[in-house]
Write an enzyme that holds these catalytic residues in place. Structure first.
Site, PDB file in Angstrom:
ATOM      1  N   ASP A 233      27.302  36.966 -22.172  1.00 39.63           N
ATOM      2  CA  ASP A 233      28.764  36.618 -22.098  1.00 39.63           C
ATOM      3  C   ASP A 233      29.391  36.199 -23.406  1.00 39.63           C
ATOM      4  O   ASP A 233      28.627  35.730 -24.304  1.00 39.63           O
ATOM      5  CB  ASP A 233      28.442  34.984 -21.289  1.00 39.63           C
ATOM      6  CG  ASP A 233      29.956  34.591 -20.726  1.00 39.63           C
ATOM      7  OD1 ASP A 233      30.730  35.206 -20.050  1.00 39.63           O
ATOM      8  OD2 ASP A 233      30.417  33.520 -21.139  1.00 39.63           O
TER       9      ASP A 233
ATOM     10  N   GLU B 189      29.802  41.367 -23.257  1.00 35.08           N
ATOM     11  CA  GLU B 189      31.318  41.275 -22.610  1.00 35.08           C
ATOM     12  C   GLU B 189      32.092  41.196 -23.912  1.00 35.08           C
ATOM     13  O   GLU B 189      32.236  40.151 -24.814  1.00 35.08           O
ATOM     14  CB  GLU B 189      31.217  39.756 -21.721  1.00 35.08           C
ATOM     15  CG  GLU B 189      32.774  39.794 -21.148  1.00 35.08           C
ATOM     16  CD  GLU B 189      33.305  38.280 -21.224  1.00 35.08           C
ATOM     17  OE1 GLU B 189      32.626  37.563 -21.484  1.00 35.08           O
ATOM     18  OE2 GLU B 189      34.424  38.330 -20.277  1.00 35.08           O
TER      19      GLU B 189
HETATM   20  C1  GLC Z   1      33.440  35.055 -19.705  1.00 37.62           C
HETATM   21  C2  GLC Z   1      33.132  35.206 -18.095  1.00 37.62           C
HETATM   22  C3  GLC Z   1      34.190  34.195 -17.536  1.00 37.62           C
HETATM   23  C4  GLC Z   1      33.988  32.611 -18.079  1.00 37.62           C
HETATM   24  C5  GLC Z   1      33.760  32.778 -19.560  1.00 37.62           C
HETATM   25  C6  GLC Z   1      33.386  31.495 -19.922  1.00 37.62           C
HETATM   26  O1  GLC Z   1      34.695  35.594 -20.116  1.00 37.62           O
HETATM   27  O2  GLC Z   1      33.049  36.203 -17.743  1.00 37.62           O
HETATM   28  O3  GLC Z   1      33.914  34.067 -16.159  1.00 37.62           O
HETATM   29  O4  GLC Z   1      34.714  31.982 -17.526  1.00 37.62           O
HETATM   30  O5  GLC Z   1      33.485  33.957 -20.066  1.00 37.62           O
HETATM   31  O6  GLC Z   1      32.056  31.525 -20.072  1.00 37.62           O
END
Ligand code: GLC
Length: 548
Positions: A217, A283
């Protein structure tokens, strides 16, 4: 088969993202759970060879599932606020259920990827409870604490992605802590070696349990500017941003994407490499030149930094082609491409791209480009944005920044059948089931030979058998109409042409140097025929795969 590639599962396979709260509830509490995922594994891939010719396949045919967070959590951000990195949230099951899921998935040849949320924990994590207990607690430095500025205001100007300042004052100890999401998500201090060691142990814990990979993440946020300097203003910011969207009014310069983050990513990779055949996904939303660095310099970074670029394109053939070609040009030789068209953070692709016809074309594009596709649960049915009444909004982004920003719309329950609550749950689900569930569901679409679901099945199973599609080269072609995205996929002697009509009109293309070919799949699922390639007619929103 392309002789140059000895492909690994995360290269040739297709990943399917499950948002566990919304997939299948077996306990009758309105929230999906791991047992529900186990029950639906056959839907995803029953492990049988399943290679019938044409028509419907018994299961979808994905190769890996990625589970959004399943860890104990107060659910301030629906699992992205983790209170214990090494256990399972009771709503979802327990470690034994998780082990059973891994075993059942592996038995079918499905890999398991889990979410890893290293940037922040929950404020209920014992580490943070200790950290906030006093300024001299040994875990104080595990999080990012700073004194107020002389006027009592936060240490710098950073805004939270979920609205308001990225700092919250802890009255008892008189310091602010950093959180770039909600205040219940304090950020861990990755400059502290003890934090690094503890968080590496978390990875080890799950690797030992047999997980095949991690989706990390917001990995680009792990390291912030050492001096925590103010971000500069974003002079191009939309003047209509909600007043509390401070982050939207800034350029994200000092709060993320610092070069030192790559050192941490290399350490993740070294750990993964101690195990066999594991995969690291990240991500990362940055622009190409910054994004591509997350692969590492020498194949020592993430295997797959998620590529969200297509998801942000307008619905135009040339925009898509440009995005793909820029990506192909930017990748170092060792790097494997990947494409994402839907996620739990973005509007549903059928809604974003204009409707069901566009979603069918998008499916063909996603599953025929060079690189690993990630599907989002429900997109295989063409699920559209749910309508969430204001009083039912759950997502903190929607609560804080306004209903039009809520991500609840793409998190509505999976639509299994026409029964109550779409077969998702026996009681009222945590988010309302979409109104279209009686006609848009797995049961109805399984019985309809030309449904979206059967299109996905056809594409997936065809891809699985085609080295050109899962592993071959990509070459864009000019075929006389800029509104049709045309490309060739090649592996050895196997050549496949893909032509995608991005318009609502009939279009004709002419493929240079090609005489005839065999259409094997049309997005309309109604033609398989030999066609002339010097004058090929495509119907509105039609895409075709042609064997050359
Ligand atoms: C990422 C996740 C999202 C979350 C954020 C904070 O962007 O995909 O859903 O709210 O991180 O953890």
């Amino acid at each position: 088969m392309n002789p140059k590639q000895n492909l690994l599962w995360w290269q040739r396979g297709v990943i399917y993202q499950i948002y566990p709260r919304s997939f299948k509830d077996t306990t009758g509490n309105g929230v999906g759970d791991l047992q529900g995922v186990i029950e639906k594994l056959d839907y995803l891939n029953d492990g049988s060879p399943g290679l019938t010719t044409g028509g419907t396949e018994a299961s979808l045919g994905v190769d890996a599932i990625w589970l959004s967070p399943i860890f104990p959590s107060p659910m301030a951000d629906f699992g992205y606020d983790v209170a214990d990195y090494c256990d399972v949230e009771p709503l979802f099951g327990d470690l034994a259920t998780f082990d059973q899921l891994v075993a059942e998935a592996h038995r079918r040849g499905i890999k398991i990827i889990i979410d890893y949320v290293p940037n922040h924990s929950s404020d209920q994590h014992p580490w943070f409870i200790e950290s906030r207990s006093s300024r001299d607690n040994p875990k104080r430095d595990w999080y990012i604490w700073r004194d107020p500025r002389p006027d009592g205001s936060p240490p710098n100007n950073w805004g939270s992605y979920f609205g308001g300042p990225a700092w919250t004052l802890d009255e008892a100890t008189g310091q602010y802590y950093l959180h770039q999401f909600v205040k219940e998500q304090p950020e861990l201090n990755w400059r502290n070696p003890e934090v690094r060691a503890a968080m590496m142990d978390v990875l080890r814990f799950w690797l030992e349990r047999g997980v095949d990979g991690f989706r990390v993440d917001v990995v680009g946020l792990l390291i912030k500017d050492a001096e925590l300097r103010d971000n500069p203003p974003n002079l191009d910011a939309d003047p209509n941003l909600p007043p509390n969207d401070l982050a939207g009014r800034q350029l994200q310069v000092y709060n993320q994407d610092q070069d030192e983050v790559h050192e941490i990513i290399r350490a993740f990779r070294r750990l993964l490499d101690e195990y066999e055949d594991r995969c690291g996904i990240g991500e990362i939303w940055f622009e190409l030149p910054r994004w591509v660095k997350y692969y590492g310099e020498n194949d020592d970074g993430l295997h797959l930094p998620f590529n969200f670029r297509l998801l942000r394109q307008p619905w135009q053939a040339q925009a898509m082609r440009r995005s793909v070609d820029e990506l192909e040009a930017a990748l170092p030789a060792f790097a494997w491409p990947n494409y994402v068209l839907g996620s739990h953070d973005s509007p549903r692709l059928a809604s974003r791209f204009g409707g069901q016809a566009q979603a069918r074309l998008a499916a063909m594009m996603l599953l025929t480009l060079r690189g690993t596709p990630t599907l989002y649960y429900g997109d295989e049915l063409g699920m559209e944005n749910g309508v969430i009444p204001p009083e039912k909004i759950q997502d903190p982004q929607g609560v804080n920044l306004g209903a039009e920003r809520t991500r609840d719309v793409c998190r509505t329950p999976m639509q299994w059948d026409e029964g109550p609550d779409a077969g998702f749950s026996a009681v009222e689900p945590w988010l309302p089931v979409s109104a279209d569930y009686a006609t848009r569901n797995v049961a109805v679409q399984s019985a309809d030979p030309t449904s979206m679901l059967n299109l996905y099945r056809r594409l997936l199973w065809y891809r699985r058998r085609s080295p050109a599609l899962y592993g071959g080269d990509y070459q864009p072609l000019d075929a006389g109409d800029a509104d049709v995205f045309v490309y060739l996929r090649t592996a050895g002697d196997e050549r496949r042409l893909i032509a995608l009509n991005f318009t609502a009109d009939h279009r004709r293309i002419s493929v240079p140097g090609e005489d005839t070919g065999q259409i094997v799949i049309s997005t309309h699922l109604d033609r398989e025929e030999r066609v002339s390639l010097s004058d090929l007619e495509l119907r509105p929103h039609e895409g075709v795969i042609v064997e050359l």
